[in-house]
Structures are given as C-alpha cells and as structure tokens.
Motif scaffolding. Structure first.
Motif, PDB file in Angstrom:
ATOM      1  N   VAL A 168      23.318  29.050 -17.090  1.00 50.70           N
ATOM      2  CA  VAL A 168      23.796  27.663 -17.248  1.00 50.70           C
ATOM      3  C   VAL A 168      23.360  26.810 -16.066  1.00 50.70           C
ATOM      4  O   VAL A 168      22.966  25.650 -16.234  1.00 50.70           O
ATOM      5  CB  VAL A 168      25.326  27.649 -17.417  1.00 50.70           C
ATOM      6  N   ARG A 169      23.385  27.375 -14.862  1.00 49.53           N
ATOM      7  CA  ARG A 169      22.968  26.606 -13.701  1.00 49.53           C
ATOM      8  C   ARG A 169      21.492  26.242 -13.780  1.00 49.53           C
ATOM      9  O   ARG A 169      21.073  25.177 -13.315  1.00 49.53           O
ATOM     10  CB  ARG A 169      23.255  27.398 -12.428  1.00 49.53           C
ATOM     11  N   SER A 170      20.695  27.095 -14.407  1.00 49.13           N
ATOM     12  CA  SER A 170      19.257  26.829 -14.503  1.00 49.13           C
ATOM     13  C   SER A 170      18.890  25.967 -15.702  1.00 49.13           C
ATOM     14  O   SER A 170      17.993  25.122 -15.622  1.00 49.13           O
ATOM     15  CB  SER A 170      18.478  28.149 -14.579  1.00 49.13           C
ATOM     16  N   HIS A 171      19.556  26.168 -16.852  1.00 49.32           N
ATOM     17  CA  HIS A 171      19.132  25.519 -18.095  1.00 49.32           C
ATOM     18  C   HIS A 171      20.106  24.443 -18.605  1.00 49.32           C
ATOM     19  O   HIS A 171      19.751  23.681 -19.503  1.00 49.32           O
ATOM     20  CB  HIS A 171      18.950  26.572 -19.195  1.00 49.32           C
ATOM     21  N   GLN A 172      21.340  24.396 -18.072  1.00 47.55           N
ATOM     22  CA  GLN A 172      22.360  23.433 -18.536  1.00 47.55           C
ATOM     23  C   GLN A 172      22.513  23.454 -20.063  1.00 47.55           C
ATOM     24  O   GLN A 172      22.598  22.418 -20.720  1.00 47.55           O
ATOM     25  CB  GLN A 172      22.038  21.993 -18.089  1.00 47.55           C
ATOM     26  N   ALA A 173      22.534  24.660 -20.619  1.00 47.20           N
ATOM     27  CA  ALA A 173      22.695  24.793 -22.062  1.00 47.20           C
ATOM     28  C   ALA A 173      23.278  26.165 -22.371  1.00 47.20           C
ATOM     29  O   ALA A 173      23.200  27.097 -21.554  1.00 47.20           O
ATOM     30  CB  ALA A 173      21.359  24.616 -22.783  1.00 47.20           C
ATOM     31  N   CYS A 174      23.826  26.297 -23.565  1.00 46.59           N
ATOM     32  CA  CYS A 174      24.337  27.597 -24.009  1.00 46.59           C
ATOM     33  C   CYS A 174      23.162  28.476 -24.410  1.00 46.59           C
ATOM     34  O   CYS A 174      22.250  28.032 -25.121  1.00 46.59           O
ATOM     35  CB  CYS A 174      25.281  27.399 -25.201  1.00 46.59           C
ATOM     36  N   PRO A 175      23.134  29.745 -24.010  1.00 49.76           N
ATOM     37  CA  PRO A 175      22.010  30.629 -24.341  1.00 49.76           C
ATOM     38  C   PRO A 175      21.859  30.867 -25.836  1.00 49.76           C
ATOM     39  O   PRO A 175      20.752  31.135 -26.312  1.00 49.76           O
ATOM     40  CB  PRO A 175      22.332  31.926 -23.602  1.00 49.76           C
ATOM     41  N   ILE A 176      22.937  30.781 -26.604  1.00 46.76           N
ATOM     42  CA  ILE A 176      22.894  31.102 -28.026  1.00 46.76           C
ATOM     43  C   ILE A 176      22.668  29.858 -28.875  1.00 46.76           C
ATOM     44  O   ILE A 176      21.784  29.824 -29.731  1.00 46.76           O
ATOM     45  CB  ILE A 176      24.193  31.815 -28.457  1.00 46.76           C
ATOM     46  N   THR A 177      23.477  28.836 -28.641  1.00 47.00           N
ATOM     47  CA  THR A 177      23.436  27.658 -29.510  1.00 47.00           C
ATOM     48  C   THR A 177      22.547  26.543 -28.967  1.00 47.00           C
ATOM     49  O   THR A 177      22.114  25.673 -29.720  1.00 47.00           O
ATOM     50  CB  THR A 177      24.849  27.096 -29.705  1.00 47.00           C
ATOM     51  N   GLY A 178      22.297  26.534 -27.675  1.00 46.12           N
ATOM     52  CA  GLY A 178      21.535  25.458 -27.078  1.00 46.12           C
ATOM     53  C   GLY A 178      22.341  24.195 -26.812  1.00 46.12           C
ATOM     54  O   GLY A 178      21.783  23.165 -26.432  1.00 46.12           O
ATOM     55  N   TYR A 179      23.673  24.283 -27.006  1.00 44.13           N
ATOM     56  CA  TYR A 179      24.511  23.120 -26.744  1.00 44.13           C
ATOM     57  C   TYR A 179      24.477  22.773 -25.260  1.00 44.13           C
ATOM     58  O   TYR A 179      24.490  23.670 -24.411  1.00 44.13           O
ATOM     59  CB  TYR A 179      25.962  23.385 -27.156  1.00 44.13           C
ATOM     60  N   PRO A 180      24.445  21.488 -24.904  1.00 42.81           N
ATOM     61  CA  PRO A 180      24.497  21.105 -23.488  1.00 42.81           C
ATOM     62  C   PRO A 180      25.764  21.661 -22.823  1.00 42.81           C
ATOM     63  O   PRO A 180      26.868  21.507 -23.338  1.00 42.81           O
ATOM     64  CB  PRO A 180      24.516  19.580 -23.532  1.00 42.81           C
ATOM     65  N   THR A 181      25.590  22.293 -21.694  1.00 46.53           N
ATOM     66  CA  THR A 181      26.702  22.976 -21.028  1.00 46.53           C
ATOM     67  C   THR A 181      26.569  22.825 -19.515  1.00 46.53           C
ATOM     68  O   THR A 181      25.454  22.821 -18.983  1.00 46.53           O
ATOM     69  CB  THR A 181      26.724  24.479 -21.388  1.00 46.53           C
ATOM     70  N   GLU A 182      27.714  22.696 -18.851  1.00 45.47           N
ATOM     71  CA  GLU A 182      27.766  22.637 -17.393  1.00 45.47           C
ATOM     72  C   GLU A 182      28.555  23.821 -16.865  1.00 45.47           C
ATOM     73  O   GLU A 182      29.229  24.529 -17.618  1.00 45.47           O
ATOM     74  CB  GLU A 182      28.409  21.318 -16.931  1.00 45.47           C
ATOM     75  N   VAL A 183      28.462  24.035 -15.554  1.00 49.42           N
ATOM     76  CA  VAL A 183      29.150  25.168 -14.932  1.00 49.42           C
ATOM     77  C   VAL A 183      30.661  25.071 -15.132  1.00 49.42           C
ATOM     78  O   VAL A 183      31.345  26.092 -15.275  1.00 49.42           O
ATOM     79  CB  VAL A 183      28.780  25.246 -13.437  1.00 49.42           C
ATOM     80  N   GLN A 184      31.196  23.839 -15.156  1.00 47.32           N
ATOM     81  CA  GLN A 184      32.645  23.702 -15.316  1.00 47.32           C
ATOM     82  C   GLN A 184      33.134  24.107 -16.704  1.00 47.32           C
ATOM     83  O   GLN A 184      34.331  24.220 -16.935  1.00 47.32           O
ATOM     84  CB  GLN A 184      33.095  22.260 -15.027  1.00 47.32           C
ATOM     85  N   HIS A 185      32.207  24.358 -17.627  1.00 48.25           N
ATOM     86  CA  HIS A 185      32.592  24.815 -18.964  1.00 48.25           C
ATOM     87  C   HIS A 185      32.780  26.329 -19.022  1.00 48.25           C
ATOM     88  O   HIS A 185      33.098  26.856 -20.089  1.00 48.25           O
ATOM     89  CB  HIS A 185      31.549  24.384 -19.995  1.00 48.25           C
ATOM     90  N   LEU A 186      32.551  27.036 -17.931  1.00 42.76           N
ATOM     91  CA  LEU A 186      32.751  28.478 -17.897  1.00 42.76           C
ATOM     92  C   LEU A 186      34.227  28.794 -17.707  1.00 42.76           C
ATOM     93  O   LEU A 186      34.886  28.258 -16.815  1.00 42.76           O
ATOM     94  CB  LEU A 186      31.953  29.105 -16.756  1.00 42.76           C
ATOM     95  N   ILE A 187      34.771  29.659 -18.549  1.00 45.49           N
ATOM     96  CA  ILE A 187      36.179  30.048 -18.470  1.00 45.49           C
ATOM     97  C   ILE A 187      36.244  31.567 -18.389  1.00 45.49           C
ATOM     98  O   ILE A 187      35.834  32.265 -19.337  1.00 45.49           O
ATOM     99  CB  ILE A 187      36.966  29.541 -19.686  1.00 45.49           C
ATOM    100  N   LYS A 188      36.750  32.100 -17.289  1.00 49.06           N
ATOM    101  CA  LYS A 188      36.868  33.548 -17.130  1.00 49.06           C
ATOM    102  C   LYS A 188      38.035  34.070 -17.957  1.00 49.06           C
ATOM    103  O   LYS A 188      39.089  33.445 -18.045  1.00 49.06           O
ATOM    104  CB  LYS A 188      37.044  33.914 -15.676  1.00 49.06           C
TER     105      LYS A 188
END
Length: 359
Positions: free
Chosen positions: A333-353
């Motif tokens: 996500v830090r490198s591509h700013q997207a979800c690896p599966i869907t390609g949706y735009p994603t930021e680091v703050q969208h990560l939930i442990k």
C-alpha cells in the motif's frame, strides 16, 4: 358596489372559529420561545459574565420590553399577536356583529389593543415574578432565615400555603374554558380573550390580500413631515417598526429551528435513530473484477494473497475487506496506494490489524 361586497366583510357567525388545536398551538409558541432564549442568554452569561451577565440579570425585563414592541407592532398592524398571526389567526372585536368586520390590516381599536397588550405582555411578566418570589420565600422558610415569631414569617407562610390553591384555581379556570370551547359552548378558549373583548378567527382571503398590499400603500402615501416634532415621531415609529420587524423575522426563523430541535430530540425520533443504527452490518461489496476463482486469491483462507504463506499479524484493508500479512500489505500500500486484489485506492490509514484469541 358596496351592497355586492358587503357579504365579504360582514361577520358570518362563528364559521371562521379556529379549532382547539390551532389555538393551543399558538398559545404554546411563545411559551416555548421564552425558555429557549433564556437558555441561550444563560450559556452566554456563563461563558463571559462580564459581557453578558447584565442580560442574564435583567432577562425578564429585557424580554418583556422586546415582547411589548413585538406584540404592539403585530396587534396594530395585523390585529393579532405574533403567535396568532404565525398560525393565520386574527382578533375580532366582540359586540360588532351587526357592523362590518374590520380587516386585519386595520389593527385593533385602542381599547382592545391595550387590553390585549396587558394580558399578553404584562400579565406573564407578573406571573414569572410571582413564581420567583414564591420560590425565594420557600427557600427562606426552609432555611428559617426569619425569626419564628416575626409577623412577616406568619404572613408569607400563609401565602405559601394558599398559593398552590390559587394557582390550581387559575389553571382550572383556563381548563374549564377550553373544555367549553371544545364543546361549542364558548367563543373563547381563554378567559383572557373575553376580558380583552375579542375572540379569535381565521384570516380571510381579503385579510391576507390587505396585509400583503399594506406596506406598498404605506410607502406610496407617505408624506414628508412638516415640523421637527413630526419628524421625530416619524423616526421613532420607523425605529420601533424596524425593531419589531427584526424581532418577528428572527422569531419566525427561530420557531422553525425550535420545532426542528423538538422533532430531533423527541422520543419517537430517537427510537427511529437507534433502530437504524442497530441494524446488522451489511456484507462487503461483491467485486465484479475478481471472484473466488481468481488466481490472485489463494484457496486456503489462512494464506496471505501477497506472500502465499500463512498470514502473520492479520491485517484487513478497510477499502476492500481482504486480509493480508501486516508487513506485506503495508509495503504494498505504501508503494502503490491501492488494494492488491481490487485495485481500489487505499492509504496506510486504511489498514486495520485483527486480533484473535490465538494471537
């Protein structure tokens, strides 16, 4: 011409008599405005006592003065109080059935006007002051501020004992009058209207048209003042009218705001909000670009789609709902700013442990 139009303005019995719901609603309007304004002034006074403390200490007098200007303006311009005009009502002088009814734009006669002002403005002010006096006397009696043998204490104890019965008789008088009004046995829902020599009626089409055209006619017929005293009187009338108009406009907006707040904080609305928020969480969206047979998704649910190994520190993407290893998805996500599966735009703050009992 006058004979043909006489039926328009002649009193037609009590066909224009408003329902009990209309008169009770207009009665409760000003009753709701006063505590709302008092609460606003209290909050301001607590936030800045030096600046707004004066308004809190003299709130009753200031409110009464503004109410006097407001009611005098409406009674003289629309033959109704502010709340009555708000609900499309007017005051009709009693005992004039054989004559032509005055249009609402003509205002009330002076006698009925000042009686109405006394019952609309002065009486509520005295009632508030009396209730405050009773409250302070009860506190004095509770803490025994006056010596037991004083005549003053005997007097106010007798007054405190009699006040609840006086108040009950006063409220009972109004209740009986409202019941008689509902049953059609009285023309007034309030005994104060009877004492003022007026009754309530609905605005007619002619009244509404006259009220709409009155400001234009007043401007066209306005003549310049001939002397200094007339200029001063004209200026004072304009100033009072401007203040009353500002008050009426502000109160009209405030009334809608108060009604909205009453609806928002009502128990029925709160139950609706709770029922909506209590609904189960909807399932994640179905992604059309990828399905369960996608080569990007491992067949085992415990395997990370990126490193193809058993997940470590499970982390879900809030934008898509897929779970990865924390290290894998963080770097991606830090490198591509997207979800690896869907390609949706994603930021680091969208990560939930995710934390489980095994972890």
């Amino acid at each position: 011409m006058a004979e043909h139009g006489a039926h328009i303005t002649t009193a037609s019995g009590l066909d224009d008599q408003p329902s009990i719901f209309e008169v009770v609603a207009q009665d409760s309007l000003m009753t709701a405005v006063r505590p709302a304004l008092q609460h606003v002034v209290k909050v301001l006074a607590e936030s800045n006592p030096a600046l707004y403390g004066f308004f809190w200490r003299w709130f009753d007098e200031i409110f009464t003065l503004l109410d006097l200007l407001l009611q005098q303006h409406y009674l003289s311009k629309t033959s109704a109080s502010f709340s009555e005009n708000f609900y499309g009502l007017k005051r009709i002088v009693m005992g004039d059935r054989h004559k032509l009814q005055r249009l609402a734009s003509a205002g009330l006669p002076k006698k009925q006007l000042w009686k109405s002002i006394m019952f609309l403005v002065l009486l509520p002010y005295l009632k508030v002051k009396l209730e405050k006096l009773v409250s302070s006397l009860r506190e004095e009696d509770e803490y025994s501020i006056h010596p037991p043998s004083s005549r003053w204490k005997q007097f106010y104890r007798a007054f405190l004992a009699a006040y609840p019965f006086i108040n009950m008789a006063w409220e009972g008088w109004f209740l009986v009058q409202q019941l008689r009004y509902i049953l059609g046995k009285a023309q007034h829902h309030s005994p104060l209207l009877s004492l003022a020599g007026v009754r309530l009626g609905r605005l007619t089409v002619q009244d509404i048209q006259a009220l709409e055209h009155k400001p234009t006619e007043a401007n066209m017929m306005q003549q310049p003042a001939k002397s200094v005293s007339e200029k001063i009187k004209s200026t004072l009338k304009k100033a009072v009218g401007g203040v009353a108009l500002s008050l009426s406009t502000g109160l009209s907006v405030g009334v809608f705001f108060l009604q909205f707040l009453e609806w928002w904080y009502s128990s029925e609305n709160q139950e609706t909000i709770k029922s909506l928020t209590a609904l189960p969480t909807p399932p994640p969206p179905v992604h059309l670009d990828y399905n369960s047979d996608s080569p990007l998704l491992p067949k085992m649910k415990t395997v990370c789609p990126l490193c193809r190994k058993t997940r470590m520190n499970d982390t879900v993407l809030a934008t898509s709902g897929y779970v990865f290893c924390y290290r894998c998805v963080f770097n991606y996500v830090r490198s591509h700013q997207a979800c690896p599966i869907t390609g949706y735009p994603t930021e680091v703050q969208h990560l939930i442990k995710l934390y489980s009992a095994e972890n």
